[in-house]
Design an enzyme around this catalytic site. Structure first.
Site, PDB file in Angstrom:
ATOM      1  N   ASP A 173      -2.479  -5.797  18.474  1.00 44.52           N
ATOM      2  CA  ASP A 173      -1.334  -4.908  18.232  1.00 44.52           C
ATOM      3  C   ASP A 173      -0.054  -5.590  18.692  1.00 44.52           C
ATOM      4  OD1 ASP A 173      -0.615  -1.489  19.386  1.00 44.52           O
ATOM      5  OD2 ASP A 173       0.609  -2.983  18.351  1.00 44.52           O
ATOM      6  N   ILE A 174       0.851  -5.816  17.781  1.00 44.51           N
ATOM      7  CA  ILE A 174       2.089  -6.569  18.097  1.00 44.51           C
ATOM      8  C   ILE A 174       2.960  -5.828  19.105  1.00 44.51           C
ATOM      9  CG2 ILE A 174       3.611  -5.645  16.279  1.00 44.51           C
ATOM     10  CD1 ILE A 174       4.379  -8.646  15.737  1.00 44.51           C
ATOM     11  N   ASN A 180      11.170  -1.449   5.814  1.00 45.88           N
ATOM     12  CA  ASN A 180      11.603  -1.249   4.419  1.00 45.88           C
ATOM     13  C   ASN A 180      13.126  -1.252   4.428  1.00 45.88           C
ATOM     14  OD1 ASN A 180      12.693   1.550   4.705  1.00 45.88           O
ATOM     15  ND2 ASN A 180      10.561   1.962   5.230  1.00 45.88           N
ATOM     16  N   GLY A 235       2.245   1.754   8.870  1.00 51.29           N
ATOM     17  CA  GLY A 235       1.849   0.398   9.283  1.00 51.29           C
ATOM     18  C   GLY A 235       2.490  -0.073  10.578  1.00 51.29           C
ATOM     19  N   VAL A 236       2.863  -1.351  10.578  1.00 48.30           N
ATOM     20  CA  VAL A 236       3.427  -1.926  11.818  1.00 48.30           C
ATOM     21  C   VAL A 236       4.805  -1.311  12.101  1.00 48.30           C
ATOM     22  CG1 VAL A 236       4.492  -3.961  10.698  1.00 48.30           C
ATOM     23  CG2 VAL A 236       3.738  -4.081  13.085  1.00 48.30           C
ATOM     24  N   ASP A 237       5.502  -0.912  11.056  1.00 48.42           N
ATOM     25  CA  ASP A 237       6.824  -0.258  11.207  1.00 48.42           C
ATOM     26  C   ASP A 237       6.648   1.014  12.037  1.00 48.42           C
ATOM     27  OD1 ASP A 237       9.344   0.706   8.680  1.00 48.42           O
ATOM     28  OD2 ASP A 237       9.496   0.268  10.816  1.00 48.42           O
TER      29      ASP A 237
HETATM   30  N1  APR Z   1       0.398  -4.802  15.072  1.00 51.64           N
HETATM   31  C1  APR Z   1       0.317  -5.880  14.248  1.00 51.64           C
HETATM   32  N2  APR Z   1       0.132  -5.791  12.920  1.00 51.64           N
HETATM   33  C2  APR Z   1      -0.007  -4.542  12.405  1.00 51.64           C
HETATM   34  C3  APR Z   1       0.065  -3.373  13.195  1.00 51.64           C
HETATM   35  C4  APR Z   1       0.283  -3.544  14.587  1.00 51.64           C
HETATM   36  N3  APR Z   1       0.367  -2.501  15.426  1.00 51.64           N
HETATM   37  N4  APR Z   1      -0.100  -2.297  12.368  1.00 51.64           N
HETATM   38  C5  APR Z   1      -0.291  -2.779  11.125  1.00 51.64           C
HETATM   39  N5  APR Z   1      -0.249  -4.130  11.146  1.00 51.64           N
HETATM   40  C6  APR Z   1      -0.426  -5.086  10.053  1.00 51.64           C
HETATM   41  C7  APR Z   1      -1.165  -4.599   8.829  1.00 51.64           C
HETATM   42  O1  APR Z   1      -2.569  -4.612   9.049  1.00 51.64           O
HETATM   43  C8  APR Z   1      -0.749  -5.667   7.834  1.00 51.64           C
HETATM   44  O2  APR Z   1      -1.575  -6.821   7.995  1.00 51.64           O
HETATM   45  O3  APR Z   1       0.845  -5.432   9.567  1.00 51.64           O
HETATM   46  C9  APR Z   1       0.675  -6.037   8.290  1.00 51.64           C
HETATM   47  C10 APR Z   1       1.768  -5.513   7.371  1.00 51.64           C
HETATM   48  O4  APR Z   1       1.361  -4.269   6.843  1.00 51.64           O
HETATM   49  P1  APR Z   1       2.389  -3.025   6.738  1.00 51.64           P
HETATM   50  O5  APR Z   1       2.725  -2.566   8.094  1.00 51.64           O
HETATM   51  O6  APR Z   1       1.780  -2.073   5.784  1.00 51.64           O
HETATM   52  O7  APR Z   1       3.713  -3.682   6.140  1.00 51.64           O
HETATM   53  P2  APR Z   1       4.046  -4.187   4.661  1.00 51.64           P
HETATM   54  O8  APR Z   1       2.823  -4.510   3.875  1.00 51.64           O
HETATM   55  O9  APR Z   1       5.077  -5.251   4.873  1.00 51.64           O
HETATM   56  O10 APR Z   1       4.698  -2.900   3.994  1.00 51.64           O
HETATM   57  C11 APR Z   1       5.948  -2.479   4.495  1.00 51.64           C
HETATM   58  O11 APR Z   1       5.158  -0.289   4.937  1.00 51.64           O
HETATM   59  O12 APR Z   1       5.191   0.757   6.948  1.00 51.64           O
HETATM   60  C12 APR Z   1       5.857   0.645   5.762  1.00 51.64           C
HETATM   61  O13 APR Z   1       8.151   1.075   6.313  1.00 51.64           O
HETATM   62  C13 APR Z   1       7.231   0.058   5.930  1.00 51.64           C
HETATM   63  O14 APR Z   1       7.835   0.557   3.680  1.00 51.64           O
HETATM   64  C14 APR Z   1       7.469  -0.490   4.548  1.00 51.64           C
HETATM   65  C15 APR Z   1       6.095  -1.012   4.160  1.00 51.64           C
END
Ligand code: APR
Length: 177
Positions: free
Chosen positions: A13-14, A27, A35-37
């Site tokens: 987890d980042i 976004n 997701g990570v956001d």
């Molecule tokens: N720590 C590290 N990596 C993470 C975490 C975390 N806590 N949570 C999710 N991830 C990983 C996911 O498994 C994936 O490999 O981050 C990577 C990117 O996935 P997303 O978070 O879905 O991001 P992305 O594919 O770039 O899509 C961005 O998603 O959350 C929304 O607001 C964001 O609209 C934007 C879109």
């Protein structure tokens, strides 16, 4: 020190990573998401969203490939660098270049803010559906290219939340030993 010593790979987890800057896969609205956001905003607290709102008010939405920097709120990092990855379409809409720009612009922003370490999630490989293997090739190649041109960054940490991304990034890093 060659670039290989400057990269690390972590599965997890980042929001738990101690780096000067943590990169968020945001976004263009910068108002949070899943997701990570979602994880970064939840763990970092409202100060991050407040800072994002100020940026959007001042300069508008964040374009794909661009990056902005804010406080990290309650997180152990000093800064969050929010970058907007490309949504995968078919690979014929400049997706690779836009993803490369996310890594380049995030690292440059970290350097401009005197960061010595930066942690990346696997940008665009979740909700934005970018193929993980290709994303890993782009990420590792761009990070090494930037590290070869600067002495200002000591560490780039790839933080992979899932096994598949971890293995693809590891495979790519091994090419640089
Ligand atoms: N720590 C590290 N990596 C993470 C975490 C975390 N806590 N949570 C999710 N991830 C990983 C996911 O498994 C994936 O490999 O981050 C990577 C990117 O996935 P997303 O978070 O879905 O991001 P992305 O594919 O770039 O899509 C961005 O998603 O959350 C929304 O607001 C964001 O609209 C934007 C879109």
């Amino acid at each position: 020190m060659n670039q290989f010593n400057k990269t690390d790979l972590v599965k997890g987890d980042i929001t738990l990573i101690y780096a000067d800057a943590i990169v968020n896969a945001a976004n263009s609205s910068l108002l949070g998401g899943g997701g990570v956001d979602g994880a970064i905003h939840r763990a970092g607290g409202p100060a991050i969203l407040e800072a994002c709102k100020k940026i959007v008010a001042a300069q508008g939405n964040c374009k794909t490939g661009n990056a902005v920097i804010t406080t990290a709120g309650n997180l152990p990092a000093k800064f969050i660098i929010h970058t907007v990855g490309p949504v995968w379409n078919d690979g014929l809409h400049d997706e690779a270049t836009r993803l490369a720009n996310c890594y380049k612009n995030s690292m440059q922003l970290a350097i401009n803010n005197q960061c010595k370490s930066i942690a990346f999630p696997n940008i665009s490989t979740g909700i934005y559906r970018f193929p993980k293997k290709l994303a890993a090739q782009i990420a590792v190649q761009v990070v090494h290219a930037v590290l070869a041109q600067t002495k200002d960054l000591d560490k780039v940490i790839f933080v992979c939340f899932d096994e598949e991304n971890y293995n693809y990034i590891r495979e790519q890093l091994l090419l640089y030993i």
